[in-house]
Scaffold this active site. Structure first.
Site, PDB file in Angstrom:
ATOM      1  N   SER A 144       0.844  -1.190   0.000  1.00  0.00           N
ATOM      2  CA  SER A 144       0.000   0.000   0.000  1.00  0.00           C
ATOM      3  C   SER A 144       0.877   1.236   0.000  1.00  0.00           C
ATOM      4  CB  SER A 144      -0.888   0.021   1.245  1.00  0.00           C
ATOM      5  OG  SER A 144      -1.561   1.255   1.375  1.00  0.00           O
ATOM      6  N   TYR A 157      -3.043  -0.290  10.497  1.00  0.00           N
ATOM      7  CA  TYR A 157      -2.929  -0.549   9.059  1.00  0.00           C
ATOM      8  C   TYR A 157      -1.617  -0.013   8.502  1.00  0.00           C
ATOM      9  CZ  TYR A 157      -3.952  -0.441   4.058  1.00  0.00           C
ATOM     10  OH  TYR A 157      -3.892  -0.609   2.694  1.00  0.00           O
ATOM     11  N   LYS A 161       1.679  -2.100   6.844  1.00  0.00           N
ATOM     12  CA  LYS A 161       2.157  -1.953   5.471  1.00  0.00           C
ATOM     13  C   LYS A 161       3.631  -1.557   5.435  1.00  0.00           C
ATOM     14  CE  LYS A 161      -1.588  -3.227   3.444  1.00  0.00           C
ATOM     15  NZ  LYS A 161      -1.645  -4.476   2.651  1.00  0.00           N
TER      16      LYS A 161
END
Length: 262
Positions: A144, A157, A161
């Site tokens: 991402s 999150y 990543k």
């Protein structure tokens, strides 16, 4: 351009999600054979008739990527079905839940890391021996743009990543000497159901989808929009192919942001 993917055997996790389905279709269009995982047989059964694949070209497998045994079985069953593995695409991901750090819990962090980091590691753990034995192949991890851009309130999150980007770079160094090129793609917001969930998590009912997209993509250098799943898939196809065989450990941005490479 011939990407030389015809008859290659490709593993894709999360093949019934928005980006995953685009990746599966992209490889099939190139003549590859695809084994993909999904969380349910119903999703597999719904997707298969839409793919336009030749007989024996694609197979779906139910796997809970939160469980090591399921990941191991997926890789082994896919290899048994097609006879080998040439390309591995750990694609499945989880957006997590947005909370400031004082409200974050270990359970929420673990849920996010399990799918975004540990499942990737385990997929590579069980697929790598075949690639090493063949002394060829490729790995493309779907990471991402969050691997480079922190966001307040989204620590689980974003940090997952960052972690999967580091994991991929390490694996690139490990597998490169035996002829396997390993890279990752870094999509920004993509027009998928996951993105709608993220909008809801961050903005609640205060913004429409169009307003949220204008805010999140308004500073992009090109089109002021989310990426299309097919645009992410095209990046995966390139990095999986022999055309990019001299590229290793690179994070390819698919987000139209000039600043993303900084």
């Amino acid at each position: 351009m011939d990407l030389k993917l015809k008859d290659k055997v490709v593993l894709v996790t999360g093949g019934t999600g928005g980006i995953g389905t685009a990746i599966v279709k992209g490889f099939l269009n190139e003549g590859a054979k695809v084994a993909f995982s999904s969380t349910s047989q119903a999703k597999i059964d719904a997707l298969l008739p839409t793919l336009g694949a030749a007989e024996g070209q694609v197979a779906g497998f139910v796997a809970d990527l939160n469980k090591e045994e399921d990941i191991k079985n997926f890789v082994e069953n896919a290899k048994a079905h097609f006879g080998t593995i040439d390309v591995v695409v750990p694609n499945a991901g989880y957006e997590g839940k947005a909370h400031p750090v004082q409200d974050m819990t270990l359970d929420l962090f673990e849920q996010t890391y399990m799918l975004n980091v540990f499942a990737v590691m385990l997929t590579l753990k069980y697929a790598a021996p075949t690639l090493i034995e063949k002394k060829s192949g490729s790995v493309v991890v779907v990471a991402s743009a969050a691997a480079y851009e922190p966001t307040a309130g989204n620590s689980a999150y974003v940090s997952s990543k960052y972690a999967v980007a580091g994991l991929t770079k390490c694996v690139a160094l490990e597998l490169g000497p035996v002829g396997v090129h390993v890279n990752y793609v870094c999509p920004g917001p993509v027009d998928t159901p996951m993105m709608l969930r993220i909008e809801k998590d961050f903005f609640g009912d205060t913004m429409t989808h169009e307003e949220a997209m204008a805010m999140l993509a308004g500073t992009y250098a090109m089109d002021k929009r989310y990426a299309k799943p097919e645009e992410v898939a095209n990046a995966v196809l390139y990095l999986a192919s022999e055309v990019s065989s001299h590229t290793a450990g690179m994070g390819m941005h698919v987000d139209s942001k000039v600043s993303a490479a900084s």
